[in-house]
Design a protein around this motif. Structure first.
Motif, PDB file in Angstrom:
ATOM      1  N   ASP A  16       0.421  -0.781  -0.259  1.00  0.00           N
ATOM      2  CA  ASP A  16       0.311  -0.212  -0.246  1.00  0.00           C
ATOM      3  C   ASP A  16       0.605   1.532  -0.144  1.00  0.00           C
ATOM      4  O   ASP A  16       1.554   1.641   1.028  1.00  0.00           O
ATOM      5  CB  ASP A  16      -0.990  -0.357   1.103  1.00  0.00           C
ATOM      6  CG  ASP A  16      -2.567   1.319   0.878  1.00  0.00           C
ATOM      7  OD1 ASP A  16      -2.042   1.694   0.348  1.00  0.00           O
ATOM      8  OD2 ASP A  16      -2.859   0.933   1.893  1.00  0.00           O
ATOM      9  N   HIS A  18       0.126   4.574  -1.602  1.00  0.00           N
ATOM     10  CA  HIS A  18      -0.303   5.624  -1.288  1.00  0.00           C
ATOM     11  C   HIS A  18      -0.679   5.725   0.449  1.00  0.00           C
ATOM     12  O   HIS A  18      -0.260   6.782   1.132  1.00  0.00           O
ATOM     13  CB  HIS A  18      -1.766   4.945  -1.997  1.00  0.00           C
ATOM     14  CG  HIS A  18      -2.126   5.323  -3.420  1.00  0.00           C
ATOM     15  ND1 HIS A  18      -1.399   5.944  -4.056  1.00  0.00           N
ATOM     16  CD2 HIS A  18      -2.081   4.095  -3.784  1.00  0.00           C
ATOM     17  CE1 HIS A  18      -1.459   5.816  -5.226  1.00  0.00           C
ATOM     18  NE2 HIS A  18      -1.730   3.817  -5.586  1.00  0.00           N
ATOM     19  N   ARG A  21       2.749   7.024   2.075  1.00  0.00           N
ATOM     20  CA  ARG A  21       2.512   8.244   1.150  1.00  0.00           C
ATOM     21  C   ARG A  21       1.637   8.828   2.013  1.00  0.00           C
ATOM     22  O   ARG A  21       2.423  10.408   2.701  1.00  0.00           O
ATOM     23  CB  ARG A  21       2.738   8.817  -0.122  1.00  0.00           C
ATOM     24  CG  ARG A  21       3.553   7.717  -0.759  1.00  0.00           C
ATOM     25  CD  ARG A  21       3.338   7.656  -2.339  1.00  0.00           C
ATOM     26  NE  ARG A  21       3.119   8.871  -3.129  1.00  0.00           N
ATOM     27  CZ  ARG A  21       2.093   8.519  -3.872  1.00  0.00           C
ATOM     28  NH1 ARG A  21       1.753   7.751  -4.359  1.00  0.00           N
ATOM     29  NH2 ARG A  21       0.891   9.859  -4.802  1.00  0.00           N
ATOM     30  N   ARG A  22       1.118   8.977   2.546  1.00  0.00           N
ATOM     31  CA  ARG A  22      -0.537  10.008   2.917  1.00  0.00           C
ATOM     32  C   ARG A  22       0.090   9.444   5.274  1.00  0.00           C
ATOM     33  O   ARG A  22       0.148  10.808   5.633  1.00  0.00           O
ATOM     34  CB  ARG A  22      -1.510   8.713   3.307  1.00  0.00           C
ATOM     35  CG  ARG A  22      -3.026  10.029   3.581  1.00  0.00           C
ATOM     36  CD  ARG A  22      -4.628   8.747   3.693  1.00  0.00           C
ATOM     37  NE  ARG A  22      -3.845   7.206   4.134  1.00  0.00           N
ATOM     38  CZ  ARG A  22      -4.086   6.970   3.335  1.00  0.00           C
ATOM     39  NH1 ARG A  22      -4.390   6.371   1.734  1.00  0.00           N
ATOM     40  NH2 ARG A  22      -3.966   5.535   3.593  1.00  0.00           N
TER      41      ARG A  22
END
Length: 170
Positions: A16, A18, A21-22
């Motif tokens: 994951d 994403h 990065r979040r």
């Protein structure tokens, strides 16, 4: 900055990117951008030598580190080059190429810690954490602590750690 530095680093697979990065954005990480990098590794007597060519980072890098999946020390000598450097031609004319690694790298910084969220075709998604001492300001123990803390914050598990360089995995 060019020169000799000490890194403590890990590489881990992630399913994951994403989410990673979040979490970095939530922690206030400075985003440098997405770099399409081509790393050309050359056969050398000791350590690894690679020429990195990208739209953000361009460097000639020599490093020595163990192939160990846990936190590992890496002794690095880095020379920043120009984006359109003739250095590639000089090196390929004088040294044998070992492997070429192409990747898409999101680059983040949290103080002296650099985080990469990478996609390497045919290998998948990875996160790399590098706690960096460029001038003797930090002990290796301090760098290890920074790396461990960020592993926890990003949800990096021991079972996800990878020992090998991308050049070995290809």
């Amino acid at each position: 900055m060019s020169g000799r530095k000490l890194n403590v680093e890990i590489k881990a697979r992630t399913v994951d990117p994403h989410s990673v990065r979040r979490k970095l954005r939530t922690r206030g990480a400075r985003y440098e951008g997405l770099d399409r990098q081509i790393d050309t590794y050359f056969k050398v007597a000791r350590g690894r030598l690679k020429l990195r060519q990208g739209n953000i980072e361009n460097s000639l890098i020599h490093y020595e580190r163990p192939d160990d999946p846990s936190l590992r020390r890496s002794d690095v000598v880095l020379y920043r080059t120009a984006a359109a450097s003739m250095l590639h031609n000089v090196l390929t004319a004088s040294l044998d190429v070992d492997v070429v690694v192409e990747k898409h790298r999101h680059i983040y910084f949290l103080d002296n810690v650099k985080v990469h969220v990478d996609f390497v075709p045919s290998l998948g998604h990875f996160v790399e954490i590098e706690a960096i001492d460029e001038d003797g300001s930090f002990s290796e123990a301090h760098l290890r602590g920074q790396c461990r803390a960020l592993m926890t914050a990003l949800g990096v598990e021991e079972r996800d750690l990878v020992a090998e360089s991308y050049s070995d995995l290809l």
